[in-house]
Design an enzyme around this catalytic site. Sequence first.
Site, PDB file in Angstrom:
ATOM      1  N   GLU A   1      -5.491   4.476   6.135  1.00  0.00           N
ATOM      2  CA  GLU A   1      -5.078   4.350   4.730  1.00  0.00           C
ATOM      3  C   GLU A   1      -5.444   5.603   3.918  1.00  0.00           C
ATOM      4  O   GLU A   1      -4.667   6.040   3.066  1.00  0.00           O
ATOM      5  CB  GLU A   1      -5.768   3.110   4.139  1.00  0.00           C
ATOM      6  CG  GLU A   1      -5.403   2.825   2.709  1.00  0.00           C
ATOM      7  CD  GLU A   1      -6.163   1.632   2.153  1.00  0.00           C
ATOM      8  OE1 GLU A   1      -6.035   0.516   2.701  1.00  0.00           O
ATOM      9  OE2 GLU A   1      -6.896   1.817   1.175  1.00  0.00           O
TER      10      GLU A   1
ATOM     11  N   SER B   1     -11.410  -0.057   3.356  1.00  0.00           N
ATOM     12  CA  SER B   1     -10.691  -0.312   4.614  1.00  0.00           C
ATOM     13  C   SER B   1     -10.053   0.984   5.086  1.00  0.00           C
ATOM     14  O   SER B   1      -9.277   1.590   4.356  1.00  0.00           O
ATOM     15  CB  SER B   1      -9.598  -1.354   4.396  1.00  0.00           C
ATOM     16  OG  SER B   1     -10.182  -2.552   3.987  1.00  0.00           O
TER      17      SER B   1
ATOM     18  N   ARG C   1       0.828  -1.220   0.000  1.00  0.00           N
ATOM     19  CA  ARG C   1       0.000   0.000   0.000  1.00  0.00           C
ATOM     20  C   ARG C   1       0.862   1.270   0.000  1.00  0.00           C
ATOM     21  O   ARG C   1       0.530   2.262   0.644  1.00  0.00           O
ATOM     22  CB  ARG C   1      -0.940   0.056   1.211  1.00  0.00           C
ATOM     23  CG  ARG C   1      -2.016  -0.951   1.264  1.00  0.00           C
ATOM     24  CD  ARG C   1      -2.974  -0.945   0.083  1.00  0.00           C
ATOM     25  NE  ARG C   1      -3.653  -2.218   0.091  1.00  0.00           N
ATOM     26  CZ  ARG C   1      -3.174  -3.310  -0.499  1.00  0.00           C
ATOM     27  NH1 ARG C   1      -2.072  -3.253  -1.224  1.00  0.00           N
ATOM     28  NH2 ARG C   1      -3.815  -4.433  -0.427  1.00  0.00           N
TER      29      ARG C   1
HETATM   30  C1  FAD Z   1     -15.739   0.502  -1.058  1.00  0.00           C
HETATM   31  C2  FAD Z   1     -14.261   0.706  -1.226  1.00  0.00           C
HETATM   32  C3  FAD Z   1     -13.410  -0.388  -1.394  1.00  0.00           C
HETATM   33  C4  FAD Z   1     -12.032  -0.217  -1.555  1.00  0.00           C
HETATM   34  N1  FAD Z   1     -11.243  -1.318  -1.714  1.00  0.00           N
HETATM   35  C5  FAD Z   1      -9.905  -1.171  -1.883  1.00  0.00           C
HETATM   36  C6  FAD Z   1      -9.054  -2.320  -2.054  1.00  0.00           C
HETATM   37  O1  FAD Z   1      -9.509  -3.456  -2.050  1.00  0.00           O
HETATM   38  N2  FAD Z   1      -7.741  -2.113  -2.225  1.00  0.00           N
HETATM   39  C7  FAD Z   1      -7.178  -0.863  -2.250  1.00  0.00           C
HETATM   40  O2  FAD Z   1      -5.950  -0.750  -2.434  1.00  0.00           O
HETATM   41  N3  FAD Z   1      -7.955   0.246  -2.098  1.00  0.00           N
HETATM   42  C8  FAD Z   1      -9.292   0.115  -1.912  1.00  0.00           C
HETATM   43  N4  FAD Z   1     -10.087   1.220  -1.725  1.00  0.00           N
HETATM   44  C9  FAD Z   1      -9.462   2.547  -1.678  1.00  0.00           C
HETATM   45  C10 FAD Z   1      -9.491   3.307  -3.026  1.00  0.00           C
HETATM   46  O3  FAD Z   1     -10.540   2.879  -3.838  1.00  0.00           O
HETATM   47  C11 FAD Z   1      -8.189   3.150  -3.806  1.00  0.00           C
HETATM   48  O4  FAD Z   1      -7.097   3.595  -3.035  1.00  0.00           O
HETATM   49  C12 FAD Z   1      -8.217   3.949  -5.111  1.00  0.00           C
HETATM   50  O5  FAD Z   1      -7.073   3.677  -5.888  1.00  0.00           O
HETATM   51  C13 FAD Z   1      -8.321   5.447  -4.899  1.00  0.00           C
HETATM   52  O6  FAD Z   1      -8.581   6.016  -6.172  1.00  0.00           O
HETATM   53  P1  FAD Z   1      -9.302   7.375  -6.365  1.00  0.00           P
HETATM   54  O7  FAD Z   1      -9.301   7.610  -7.832  1.00  0.00           O
HETATM   55  O8  FAD Z   1     -10.620   7.373  -5.708  1.00  0.00           O
HETATM   56  O9  FAD Z   1      -8.280   8.373  -5.655  1.00  0.00           O
HETATM   57  P2  FAD Z   1      -8.588   9.654  -4.681  1.00  0.00           P
HETATM   58  O10 FAD Z   1      -9.260   9.139  -3.473  1.00  0.00           O
HETATM   59  O11 FAD Z   1      -9.268  10.717  -5.451  1.00  0.00           O
HETATM   60  O12 FAD Z   1      -7.111  10.094  -4.378  1.00  0.00           O
HETATM   61  C14 FAD Z   1      -6.292   9.329  -3.529  1.00  0.00           C
HETATM   62  C15 FAD Z   1      -4.910  10.001  -3.416  1.00  0.00           C
HETATM   63  O13 FAD Z   1      -4.202   9.879  -4.636  1.00  0.00           O
HETATM   64  C16 FAD Z   1      -3.881  11.167  -5.160  1.00  0.00           C
HETATM   65  N5  FAD Z   1      -4.099  11.093  -6.607  1.00  0.00           N
HETATM   66  C17 FAD Z   1      -5.191  10.569  -7.212  1.00  0.00           C
HETATM   67  N6  FAD Z   1      -5.027  10.608  -8.544  1.00  0.00           N
HETATM   68  C18 FAD Z   1      -3.823  11.194  -8.765  1.00  0.00           C
HETATM   69  C19 FAD Z   1      -3.105  11.532  -9.947  1.00  0.00           C
HETATM   70  N7  FAD Z   1      -3.573  11.275 -11.181  1.00  0.00           N
HETATM   71  N8  FAD Z   1      -1.872  12.113  -9.813  1.00  0.00           N
HETATM   72  C20 FAD Z   1      -1.383  12.387  -8.594  1.00  0.00           C
HETATM   73  N9  FAD Z   1      -2.025  12.097  -7.441  1.00  0.00           N
HETATM   74  C21 FAD Z   1      -3.227  11.503  -7.535  1.00  0.00           C
HETATM   75  C22 FAD Z   1      -4.838  12.129  -4.486  1.00  0.00           C
HETATM   76  O14 FAD Z   1      -4.295  13.443  -4.463  1.00  0.00           O
HETATM   77  C23 FAD Z   1      -4.982  11.498  -3.126  1.00  0.00           C
HETATM   78  O15 FAD Z   1      -3.879  11.852  -2.328  1.00  0.00           O
HETATM   79  C24 FAD Z   1     -11.478   1.081  -1.556  1.00  0.00           C
HETATM   80  C25 FAD Z   1     -12.325   2.194  -1.387  1.00  0.00           C
HETATM   81  C26 FAD Z   1     -13.692   1.998  -1.220  1.00  0.00           C
HETATM   82  C27 FAD Z   1     -14.580   3.195  -1.045  1.00  0.00           C
END
Ligand code: FAD
Length: 360
Positions: free
Chosen positions: A344, A246, A168
């Site tokens: 996380e 999580s 992670r």
């Molecule tokens: C129901 C649920 C289940 C989940 N299950 C998992 C799982 O099984 N495994 C797991 O690893 N995660 C899981 N997650 C967490 C999450 O979905 C992941 O971490 C996902 O990759 C976040 O993507 P996002 O586009 O929503 O990023 P955001 O939440 O919008 O951003 C997350 C971070 O990344 C940065 N960021 C985003 N995009 C960029 C970019 N293009 N360039 C630079 N920085 C950037 C943002 O500034 C922020 O700091 C889950 C979340 C939920 C709600």
Amino acid sequence: MTPPATIEHDVPMAPLTTLGVGGPARYLVRAGSVDDIVSAVSWASSGGIPLFILSGGSNLLVSDDGFPGLVLKMDLRGISSRDEGGRTVVRAAAGEPWDPFVEAMVAEGLAGVECLSGIPGLVGATPIQNVGAYGQDVSETITRVEGWDRRTGRIVFFSNGDCRFSYRNSLFKAVEPERYIILSVTYAFRRGGHASVKYPELRNYLEEGGRSLTDLGQVREAVLAIRRRKGMVLDPDDPDTCSDGSFFTNPLVDPATAERIKAGGGGEMPHFPAPDGMVKLSAAWLIENSGFAKGYVRGRAGLSSKHTLAIINRGGATAAEVLALVREIQAAVTARFGVKVVPEPNFVGFPGQVTSSIQN
Ligand SMILES: Cc1cc2nc3c(=O)[nH]c(=O)nc-3n(C[C@H](O)[C@H](O)[C@H](O)COP(=O)(O)OP(=O)(O)OC[C@H]3O[C@@H](n4cnc5c(N)ncnc54)[C@H](O)[C@@H]3O)c2cc1C
């Protein structure tokens, strides 16, 4: 400098996140091209305005005061692929939604991300925390990350090794947070490859249902089914999915600490081998054994009734209420086991750190 033509003011951020809490973005620009990104970031830098990159909003806790700067919403789209020496190499723009991308790869018979089905968010966020689930993570398939370096104002490329992936974590999260805006991610897949089922829970589910352990489509369906049971697939009709998934990562500890906790916890503690001789503990087990059951309620925040690790917004919760629950859980786990459970999600707009993650 004049502001970007498409700039929006005082935009509520809660609806742009899966947890649904937090105040407004002072400015917001939806970036559909690299030019949009460059001009918006240049405008923010010239005015000393803080910048936050928003993708799918599924790994964020936004403060009740919102973000006092420019939120750049990633909307870059496009997928292209080519065959290369027995592999299929696929480049996806940062704004492509992750799960439809996984679905398309599985349908094409491309192996390598099938266990990552059902995870919300966009492609560009996957390298940040080396997104993973069910024994697979994106570090196994990522070959190149394209980023825009905010320090030099240039496009840069990272090989898999450059990304310094670990559990992670990556260069983009731990070493140089917020320096690079990820523009695209390239993955290499085994064409006609078999699914990779390492995780016991997934293996048992497939075996009990008489399903194939190698068929990509069947593994994807199994992952989705298991995730739905835990409220880990976004569903507007399921209040348990109004979360960040999580909320705590599984702690990595040395073997002596693992033994101590196991002895103190009655000997039934789940634990898994981790790199460098470390032991990965189950954050869910630690939390449950510190007095928090599924469905625990604290005001308008609480724990999912399906999954101890998911903090949920039960309706109208504030970030302060979520944070109070986080602190309560951390204090109880530390008091009971002497181990810290670390959030996380990325904390946005809290005092003392404008955009960075808080590592308690
Ligand atoms: C129901 C649920 C289940 C989940 N299950 C998992 C799982 O099984 N495994 C797991 O690893 N995660 C899981 N997650 C967490 C999450 O979905 C992941 O971490 C996902 O990759 C976040 O993507 P996002 O586009 O929503 O990023 P955001 O939440 O919008 O951003 C997350 C971070 O990344 C940065 N960021 C985003 N995009 C960029 C970019 N293009 N360039 C630079 N920085 C950037 C943002 O500034 C922020 O700091 C889950 C979340 C939920 C709600």
